[in-house]
Design an enzyme around this catalytic site. Sequence first.
Site, PDB file in Angstrom:
ATOM      1  N   GLU A 153      -3.189  -3.418 -10.541  1.00  0.00           N
ATOM      2  CA  GLU A 153      -2.650  -3.731  -9.213  1.00  0.00           C
ATOM      3  C   GLU A 153      -3.554  -4.653  -8.406  1.00  0.00           C
ATOM      4  O   GLU A 153      -4.752  -4.400  -8.243  1.00  0.00           O
ATOM      5  CB  GLU A 153      -2.420  -2.440  -8.420  1.00  0.00           C
ATOM      6  CG  GLU A 153      -1.807  -2.687  -7.050  1.00  0.00           C
ATOM      7  CD  GLU A 153      -1.420  -1.411  -6.320  1.00  0.00           C
ATOM      8  OE1 GLU A 153      -0.872  -1.506  -5.209  1.00  0.00           O
ATOM      9  OE2 GLU A 153      -1.668  -0.311  -6.866  1.00  0.00           O
ATOM     10  N   LYS A 169       4.497   0.426  -6.360  1.00  0.00           N
ATOM     11  CA  LYS A 169       5.050   1.717  -5.928  1.00  0.00           C
ATOM     12  C   LYS A 169       6.274   1.991  -6.780  1.00  0.00           C
ATOM     13  O   LYS A 169       7.217   1.199  -6.802  1.00  0.00           O
ATOM     14  CB  LYS A 169       5.436   1.700  -4.445  1.00  0.00           C
ATOM     15  CG  LYS A 169       4.333   2.149  -3.541  1.00  0.00           C
ATOM     16  CD  LYS A 169       4.002   3.609  -3.733  1.00  0.00           C
ATOM     17  CE  LYS A 169       2.503   3.827  -3.666  1.00  0.00           C
ATOM     18  NZ  LYS A 169       2.079   5.065  -4.290  1.00  0.00           N
TER      19      LYS A 169
END
Length: 364
Positions: A153, A169
Amino acid sequence: MHDLAPLARFGNLVASGLRDVTHDPEALDSSGFWAVVADFEGHLTCARFDDVRTEPVPAAVPGRWRGPGAGDWTSSLDRAAYTSGVRRIREHIAAGDVYQVNLCRVLSAPLPHPGAADVDALTAVLAHEHPAAYAGTIRLPGHGVEIATASPELYLSRDDLTVESGPIKGTARTAAELLDKDRAENVMIVDLVRNDLGRVCVPGSVTVPALMRVEPYPGLVHLVSTVRGELTEKAGWSDLLPATFPPGSVTGAPKSSALTIIEELEAEPRGPYCGGIGWVDADRGTASLAVGIRTFWIDRTTAAGPVLCFGAGAGITWGSDPEGEWRETELKAARLLALASGGYGADARASDEYGTYEESGRTA
């Protein structure tokens, strides 16, 4: 371990020849190449290196990384404490205090051969068995920083005044298993990241070039979005970091309320987990900082001796099932704990062996 030379490795980019270390973010706007670690609690370490080059990650050598025993991992929150925390967050959501909170636990295990525990050797294992976009090492033994990350990420990248974030997410074993809850969570956090970048970017410049891409990773899939903006000319790192830290994807929305609930429910500090890990080239005005997930670090300060640590968490919304969120943390941890315990050539399948921390875990 102080005999190991300071080192930073980010993919094929390698830095050595440590010049200086500071905790002042303004240094990142000065000159030189910096390795950067910001732990979740806000402690910043910036290390400037003189020698920066490109070279492949060394091959994993059997026996070079000697990790913990597979059955020695314990958790800061056991299953009962974690699921209770999920239910408590749902109560906060029902009361209107918050919309989403990322609830995490820290896993740790003693290092049986601490004198031979080199995080760069662990990075080599991870690169071979679990490649990641933001993989790397930051090794500063004299400053208490020993990190091997396989983060997928992006927290922040920077190219002159253009800044970008890539919040993740939504996690499942397959794309078909992603839930409406995962998509709602992604949209909430994208909006939070847009707001964070809007504090330091030119009004109207913050955009979302990609929303909820499904990206495959070893053993699971994620929903990933991209948020981009143009910094104002006055905005430096001492403005950008406070405006966006901790990363929204590992806190919750609203961020201030989520942080209060995290402090209430989590049993111990997250440390480098969920912080920022990466590099800043002050001369070129470029940078790449990952969110410190899928990340191992060595803590040599515990009374019982050096331990290897790893974090796992899940985003909690009103639609969360407590047992399902616990299983998500297990999914994220299983393969990587197997690699850290078994090293090169380990059978990294998620198995029940890595799903029973509550029996020996520490509770809040």
